[in-house]
Design an enzyme around this catalytic site. Structure first.
Site: not given
Length: 378
Positions: A190, A333
């Site tokens: 999440c 990333c």
């Protein structure tokens, strides 16, 4: 599961249940006698816990070793602003007892592991798993199969949710559908991918509904049925699946006979070999390293660092030959989770001089270049 008698206060509190022919006094007594364990007191565990407590489940256990963070409050309705910084298991117990002081709450402020799962699970009739860690999800499934405990499992991602129920001897388990977990980081959590705040409310309530049905003995549970929910389309879907005879834990010849911790890709020994770079450190050495951007191509296309090569983390194992060996390789990333996984894959494959960008490109944008556009997870 033995039954207990209802008190006059119970008769008043649960009067709407008692009016239901399918529940009635007998069903409410079963709820009062039941012992339900929640694995995780986050987005899914919050609504599930609230409704189980309100419904009169007599004993509720909560496993969670995390603390309440301000970012949790967008979806974890078990807590409020005053809970920030407190252990979740402690805050959850206080909130649930305030809702229903007639029930028993047991806090387990620990990380669920193979070493403690049997001892904890054996004290409960039914388990609800609402965690976002695959290691915990598989331990919960395997322990429930081995101990013959019903399990209601759910998961959420961005705008989508899923749920299924396992009942011993009546249908397939979670491993029948997903035999092996994905490598750490391949599925964003999440924090990485985001989640619509109301989504866990829907799926956690479904978990509580399944638990109540199983306890009371009414309705058709999600056994052998994988329920999906798309919040954007406001559409539920379902597909049926069967028990696998070759399932490692519930099959005809199981190879998993005791709960075991999964071998984590990003283990301490591997990550000790990976250098962690702050954004400023990486900027100072951009011309001396190979930048491997492990985000999805759509994210990479929005913006990337000069000279970066795009190798998505889910393709890393097959494309390791494309990682330069003549200079240090720095994996990056969005936030640092996927780059850590890529670093672990490269390190396990024998690559030396591996590093990853701590905090990812979000950290880069925050500390060095506010104009840098970090795309949502694609």
């Amino acid at each position: 599961m033995s039954t207990v008698s209802l008190s006059p206060a119970d008769l008043a509190r649960y009067s709407r249940h008692l009016s239901l022919r399918e529940v009635g006094v007998q069903g409410q007594e079963k709820l009062k006698a039941a012992k339900v364990l929640l694995v995780g007191a986050g987005g899914l565990g919050s609504p599930a816990a609230l409704y189980l407590a309100a419904s009169g489940v007599g004993t509720i256990g909560v496993i969670d070793n995390d603390r309440v963070d301000l970012s949790n409050l967008q979806r974890q309705v078990l807590y409020d602003t005053h809970s920030v910084g407190r252990p979740k298991a402690e805050a959850a117990k206080e909130r649930l007892l305030a809702l229903n002081p007639e029930i028993e709450l047991i806090s387990h402020p620990v990380e669920l592991r193979a070493a403690n799962v049997r001892e904890i699970f054996s004290n409960y009739d039914l388990v609800l798993d609402g965690t976002d860690r695959f290691t915990t999800r598989y331990i919960s499934n395997d322990a429930c199969v081995i101990l013959r405990k019903p399990l209601v499992s759910a998961a959420i991602h961005r705008f989508e949710g899923q749920a299924m129920t396992y009942v011993p001897g009546q249908g397939p388990c979670y491993r029948c559908l997903f035999p092996e977990p994905p490598a750490d980081g391949l599925v964003p959590n999440c924090a990485e991918a985001g989640v619509l705040g109301v989504l866990p409310g829907v799926m956690g309530t479904i978990q509580a509904t399944e638990a109540i049905k199983l306890i009371v003995g009414v309705g058709e549970p999600l056994v052998g049925r994988f329920l999906t929910y798309d919040a954007l389309a406001m559409r539920f879907g379902e597909f049926r699946f069967s028990r696998r005879s070759d399932c490692a834990v519930c099959g005809d010849h199981p190879t998993i006979r005791e709960p075991a911790d999964l071998v984590e890709l990003c283990s301490a020994d591997v990550m000790a070999q990976v250098r962690r770079l702050a954004p400023a450190e990486l900027r100072a050495m951009l011309d001396k390293v190979a930048i491997i951007d492990v985000r999805a191509p759509a994210e990479f296309a929005v913006a990337h660092l000069p000279g970066a090569v795009n190798i998505p983390v889910n393709e890393m194992q097959q494309r390791l030959a494309e990682v330069p060996r003549d200079r240090p390789a720095v994996f990056i990333c969005r936030s640092g989770a996927r780059s850590m996984t890529a670093s672990a894959i490269a390190t396990r494959a024998g690559l030396a001089n591996v590093a990853h960008l701590e905090g990812g490109l979000l950290g880069w944008a925050k500390e060095l270049d506010a104009s840098f556009v970090v795309a949502p997870v694609g």
